[in-house]
Scaffold this motif. Structure first.
Motif, short mmCIF file in Angstrom:
data_model
loop_
_atom_site.label_atom_id
_atom_site.label_comp_id
_atom_site.label_asym_id
_atom_site.label_seq_id
_atom_site.Cartn_x
_atom_site.Cartn_y
_atom_site.Cartn_z
N GLN A 210 7.50 7.57 -74.41
CA GLN A 210 6.83 8.70 -74.01
C GLN A 210 6.11 8.84 -72.74
OE1 GLN A 210 2.62 9.58 -75.75
NE2 GLN A 210 3.98 10.83 -77.31
N ALA A 211 5.60 7.45 -72.31
CA ALA A 211 5.08 7.31 -70.93
C ALA A 211 6.27 7.49 -69.68
CB ALA A 211 4.18 6.03 -70.69
N ARG A 212 7.38 7.11 -70.09
CA ARG A 212 8.50 7.39 -69.08
C ARG A 212 8.70 8.69 -69.01
NH1 ARG A 212 10.82 2.78 -72.15
NH2 ARG A 212 12.19 4.24 -72.88
N ARG A 213 8.65 9.61 -70.09
CA ARG A 213 9.07 11.08 -69.89
C ARG A 213 7.93 11.81 -68.98
NH1 ARG A 213 8.84 14.13 -73.82
NH2 ARG A 213 7.77 12.89 -75.45
N LEU A 214 6.46 11.30 -69.52
CA LEU A 214 5.58 11.94 -68.62
C LEU A 214 5.54 11.40 -67.23
CD1 LEU A 214 2.38 11.11 -71.25
CD2 LEU A 214 3.58 13.33 -70.89
N MET A 215 5.88 10.30 -66.59
CA MET A 215 6.11 9.95 -65.29
C MET A 215 7.07 11.04 -64.58
SD MET A 215 5.47 6.19 -64.95
CE MET A 215 6.81 5.52 -66.38
N THR A 216 8.00 11.92 -65.20
CA THR A 216 8.72 12.70 -64.50
C THR A 216 7.97 13.84 -63.98
OG1 THR A 216 9.47 13.79 -66.53
CG2 THR A 216 10.52 11.94 -65.94
N ILE A 217 6.64 14.11 -64.26
CA ILE A 217 5.82 14.98 -63.90
C ILE A 217 5.29 14.65 -62.66
CG2 ILE A 217 3.74 16.55 -64.36
CD1 ILE A 217 4.28 16.05 -67.28
N PRO A 218 5.31 15.51 -61.52
CA PRO A 218 4.83 15.23 -60.22
C PRO A 218 3.23 14.87 -60.56
CG PRO A 218 6.32 17.17 -60.10
CD PRO A 218 6.01 16.63 -61.51
N GLY A 219 2.62 13.91 -59.68
CA GLY A 219 1.18 13.54 -59.79
C GLY A 219 0.89 12.68 -61.00
N ILE A 220 1.78 12.15 -61.78
CA ILE A 220 1.60 11.36 -63.06
C ILE A 220 2.23 10.03 -62.78
CG2 ILE A 220 1.86 11.03 -65.42
CD1 ILE A 220 1.31 13.72 -65.88
N GLY A 221 1.66 8.92 -62.49
CA GLY A 221 2.06 7.57 -62.50
C GLY A 221 1.99 7.04 -63.89
N THR A 333 12.17 16.02 -70.62
CA THR A 333 11.54 15.60 -69.50
C THR A 333 11.29 16.86 -68.57
OG1 THR A 333 13.60 15.35 -68.40
CG2 THR A 333 12.72 13.53 -69.69
N TYR A 334 10.39 16.76 -67.42
CA TYR A 334 9.91 17.67 -66.67
C TYR A 334 11.16 18.09 -65.87
CZ TYR A 334 7.92 20.28 -62.63
OH TYR A 334 7.32 21.05 -61.71
N ARG A 335 11.32 19.27 -65.62
CA ARG A 335 12.60 20.06 -64.62
C ARG A 335 11.85 20.84 -63.72
NH1 ARG A 335 14.78 20.06 -69.50
NH2 ARG A 335 14.76 22.30 -69.59
N ALA A 336 11.68 20.50 -62.59
CA ALA A 336 11.02 21.27 -61.39
C ALA A 336 11.73 22.95 -61.46
CB ALA A 336 11.14 20.86 -60.13
N THR A 337 11.22 23.80 -61.32
CA THR A 337 11.59 25.30 -61.12
C THR A 337 12.73 25.38 -59.96
OG1 THR A 337 9.86 26.23 -62.16
CG2 THR A 337 11.07 27.60 -61.09
N ALA A 338 13.63 25.77 -60.12
CA ALA A 338 14.61 26.04 -58.98
C ALA A 338 14.08 26.98 -57.68
CB ALA A 338 16.09 26.63 -59.33
#
Length: 341
Positions: A210-221, A333-338
């Protein structure tokens, strides 16, 4: 004979106060209980709702009382306060807890397991050690300023002050140098402890899917990701990401009346650690975008053009909190808007 429907329990170190009422709200008993008599007394009561104010000790009691077959409810102290009549004492508090828990629209706090509390401990202790390091640095700065030695702000420039103490630069009295050396030794010890906590948190982040998925969000380490996994309640507690952001205190206070909407500063309710970490992460993104003069995020670009930086930071932290809830509730996981050109 009337049966107990709700018991309000005011927690304390040694002397607890219990308030029992039936389904209509009529008072059945008011009783003081010593700590070692609480579970024995509740075990003799028929299965009912036992309500308490949410606090550090309430989660332990919630687990123990639930083993007796009772339905345990934890209520935020702010929601109990309006039900206290005039004078505040243990009996009045227990009655207020009982009345608040019986409200059909009352919100409750989910009881934490021992594993959840143990996982959260690393962040609590790390925050304590960081505060101690800040106090030590401020002490070094203050004492050396008395002798005319001043360094720029930030942790990086503290090394200059440490060097002044250890290299025996003129200007520091010899009588003060041994005392200042103790502060330097304490500072290095605290740095080592913080590094130890950081390694522990980084290891947990690598091992937690779960933490690895959250780290795909910008600003979350790693620190923020593992803190969210350890400190945030179940996603089922919130209907939408907006509710999660409001729980974190990232939404403005409302002072609206007469159909006129008046929004104030952020409410600062909920979990302080998570709110602070999200704001720190958002601050890094905003300051990097301002330094570069551009960003691939169209929403962030528009906000920076129209709003002051601090407001944009809080707004971005709010947006990040909603994304966090979406990932926790729906997976992925997080995917940035194109960016479309």
């Amino acid at each position: 004979m009337l049966e107990v429907n709700t018991i309000g329990l005011d927690l304390a170190k040694n002397l607890f106060q219990a308030h029992g009422s039936d389904a209509s709200g009529a008072v059945l008993f008011r009783k003081k209980l010593r700590r070692d008599h609480v579970l024995r007394f509740l075990a003799a009561q028929p299965a009912c709702m036992v309500a308490m104010e949410a606090c550090a000790r309430s989660h332990y009691w919630a687990r123990e009382i639930a083993k007796l077959g009772h339905d345990v409810r934890l209520t935020a102290p702010g929601y109990v306060k309006p039900f206290v009549k005039r004078q505040k004492n243990d009996a009045a508090d227990a009655e207020a807890i009982c009345e608040a828990a019986q409200r059909p629209t009352m919100r409750f706090v989910a009881a934490k397991s021992e594993e959840q509390q143990a996982a959260a401990m690393v962040f609590r202790v790390r925050d304590l050690v960081v505060r101690q390091r800040t106090q030590t640095i401020n002490a070094i700065r203050g004492h050396l300023a008395e002798f005319g030695l001043v360094a720029a702000q930030s942790l990086f420039h503290v090394a200059k002050l440490v060097a002044a103490i250890e290299d025996k630069i003129p200007g520091i009295p010899e009588a003060a140098r041994p005392i200042l050396s103790l502060l330097v030794a304490q500072l290095r010890s605290l740095d080592q402890r913080i590094a130890l906590f950081d390694r522990e948190i980084a290891q947990r982040a690598r091992e937690d899917a779960q933490a690895r998925r959250l780290m795909t969000i910008p600003g979350i380490g790693p620190i923020t990701a593992t803190a969210i996994a350890a400190l945030s309640p179940s996603t089922q507690t919130f209907k939408r990401g907006r509710d999660f952001a409001a729980w974190l205190g990232l939404t403005p206070l409302q002072r609206s009346s007469g159909g006129k909407q008046k929004l104030g500063e952020t409410s600062r309710m909920g979990e302080r650690t998570l709110r602070r970490l999200l704001i720190i992460g958002a601050s890094a993104i905003v300051r990097w975008a301002m330094r570069k003069g551009s960003t691939a995020d169209a929403w962030l670009s528009r906000m920076l053009e129209r709003k002051p930086p601090m407001l944009v930071i809080v707004a971005l932290a709010n947006k990040t909190a909603r994304i966090v809830w979406a990932l926790l509730a729906r997976g992925g996981t997080y995917r940035a808007t194109a960016v479309t050109g």
